[in-house]
Each structure stands twice: as structure tokens, then as C-alpha cells.
Design an enzyme around this catalytic site. Structure first.
Site, PDB file in Angstrom:
ATOM      1  N   ASP A 113       0.764  -1.184   0.134  1.00 24.87           N
ATOM      2  CA  ASP A 113       0.024  -0.054  -0.034  1.00 24.87           C
ATOM      3  C   ASP A 113       0.911   1.416  -0.047  1.00 24.87           C
ATOM      4  OD1 ASP A 113      -1.795  -1.958   0.430  1.00 24.87           O
ATOM      5  OD2 ASP A 113      -3.075  -0.726   2.192  1.00 24.87           O
ATOM      6  N   LYS A 140      -6.957   3.484  -2.782  1.00 22.44           N
ATOM      7  CA  LYS A 140      -7.444   3.288  -1.376  1.00 22.44           C
ATOM      8  C   LYS A 140      -7.712   4.660  -0.742  1.00 22.44           C
ATOM      9  CE  LYS A 140      -5.133   1.896   3.015  1.00 22.44           C
ATOM     10  NZ  LYS A 140      -4.036   1.251   3.919  1.00 22.44           N
ATOM     11  N   LYS A 143     -10.259   0.094  -1.989  1.00 19.31           N
ATOM     12  CA  LYS A 143      -9.773  -0.294  -0.349  1.00 19.31           C
ATOM     13  C   LYS A 143     -10.195   0.995   0.298  1.00 19.31           C
ATOM     14  CE  LYS A 143      -6.509  -1.520   3.151  1.00 19.31           C
ATOM     15  NZ  LYS A 143      -4.964  -1.774   3.331  1.00 19.31           N
TER      16      LYS A 143
END
Length: 224
Positions: free
Chosen positions: A92, A162, A191
Site C-alpha cells: 500500500d 485506497k 480499499k
């Protein structure tokens, strides 16, 4: 939606600076026993998490350029490659927020594609596929910036976009998740992370289009 497998969508997270070895042991044990999608830890803990979770089906996720996204682009790629070598299967990364605010979309694409290339290369050498999720940190962006950032991330090869680091001025919002899903369509996952602490909120994010939920409250969510 109550019959959905929320556990299989949770990235069980501990990114605290003061996390201890015992904390990571507990995080991994909880993830394995609840069949969470992954644990998300700082890179210093990747080797340990990978050893504990080997054979459990739980992925090891780490963060890159975290939490500001403001480090050199080549540094992010190096950090990502190093984490994959240590056992991370998901990365991430934080987007270059300043470049987004400036509208320097070529720099944003280069930043993301550099991490994607590094993760793909090392993961391939290790016989596995690595996922890259790009944290937009939506609390600092307007709607148009979120949409364009999503498009650039997809173009650069990211697997997910995300919402948040959880360290900014705001976390996941249903309207942002819906906007991100509408922008990426089926070309990337979404996400939701930041401030998701109960089952009701997690379900709202999933209904809006989230494929993954990043949170430290995974146990409360699955038991809620």
C-alpha cells in the site's frame, strides 16, 4: 448484505510506531484464526509476519512512502522491492499528494508505475503476484482530484485505489468510496480505510463499492 464474508475482505492493521513484537504476534494470530485477507504492518515487521502466517492463506501487506507520500519516487520503489523480498505480497503506497495538488499527473503516474514495476519484478522472481494499492489520502483532495488520481493509478497499473492512511485529517467516507468505484469501474479494486470501527460502517463501505476494508478493529467488525 449481512451474509457477506467480511472477514475475507479485511486487512487487519497495526501501523502504530510503538507496535511491539507481541502486538504483531497477536495481530497475525487474530488474522489467521479469523481468515482475514491480510495483515497490514510497517515494513520492519514484514519478515516476522510472513514467518508466522506462512501456509495460513493470509497475505502480508505493508506500507510504502507512509504516511506522507512525500519521499523521492525512487525511494518508494526501493522500499517496495525490499519489502517484497522480505515476504510482503501486497504493498500500500501513498501517492505523491503534492504532485496531485499541483496537477503534475505525469509525476504521479511515474511514481505509481515505479512502485508497480518494482513489486511485479521482485514478486515474479519469487514466483508470486504482488498487489499494489495506492493511498490517495482523500481528506486533502477535492472530487476532481480524486477522480483524476484514480484514473492515473489505473493507467500506471495499480491493482487498488485506497481512501486514506488513517493518519491524515480524515478517514474513509462512503461518498468517496462510491466516487472511486464509479471512476475505476472494474479496472481496479477499492480499499476503504481510516476510522472504520464497526460492522455497520464496514458494510456501508462495501455497499458503496469497497473490495477491501483496512482497519485495526477487525475483531469487533466480524463479531459485531
Amino acid at each position: 448484505m449481512d451474509d457477506i464474508n467480511i472477514a475475507g475482505m479485511i486487512d487487519h492493521t497495526n501501523l502504530k510506531a510503538f507496535a511491539t513484537s507481541a502486538d504483531i504476534d497477536k495481530l497475525c494470530e487474530e488474522a489467521a484464526s479469523n481468515h482475514f485477507a491480510s495483515v497490514c504492518v510497517n515494513s520492519v515487521w514484514v519478515k516476522k509476519a510472513a514467518e508466522i502466517l506462512k501456509g495460513t492463506g493470509v497475505e502480508v501487506c505493508t506500507v510504502v512512502g507512509f504516511p506522507l507520500g512525500a519521499c523521492n519516487h525512487s525511494t518508494k520503489a526501493f522500499e517496495a522491492a525490499s519489502a517484497v523480498k522480505d515476504g510482503a505480497t501486497e504493498v500500500d503506497m501513498v501517492i505523491d499528494i503534492g504532485a496531485v495538488k499541483d496537477g503534475r499527473w505525469g509525476d504521479v503516474e511515474q511514481d505509481v508505475s515505479g512502485v508497480v514495476s518494482a513489486v511485479r519484478k521482485v514478486s515474479g522472481e519469487m514466483g508470486r503476484k504482488g498487489l499494489v494499492k495506492v493511498i490517495l489520502e482523500n481528506c486533502y483532495l477535492d472530487k476532481a482530484e480524486i477522480e483524476e488520481a484514480c484514473r492515473v493509478c489505473v493507467k500506471a497499473g495499480a491493482d487498488f485505489v485506497k481512501t486514506s492512511t488513517g493518519f491524515g485529517t480524515g478517514g474513509a467516507k462512503v461518498e468517496d468510496v462510491r466516487l472511486m468505484r464509479g471512476t475505476v469501474g472494474d479496472k481496479a479494486g477499492v480499499k476503504a480505510a481510516g476510522g472504520i470501527r464497526d460492522r455497520e460502517t464496514a458494510l456501508a463501505m462495501i455497499e458503496a463499492g469497497a473490495d477491501r476494508i483496512g482497519c485495526s478493529a477487525g475483531i469487533a467488525i466480524v463479531n459485531g
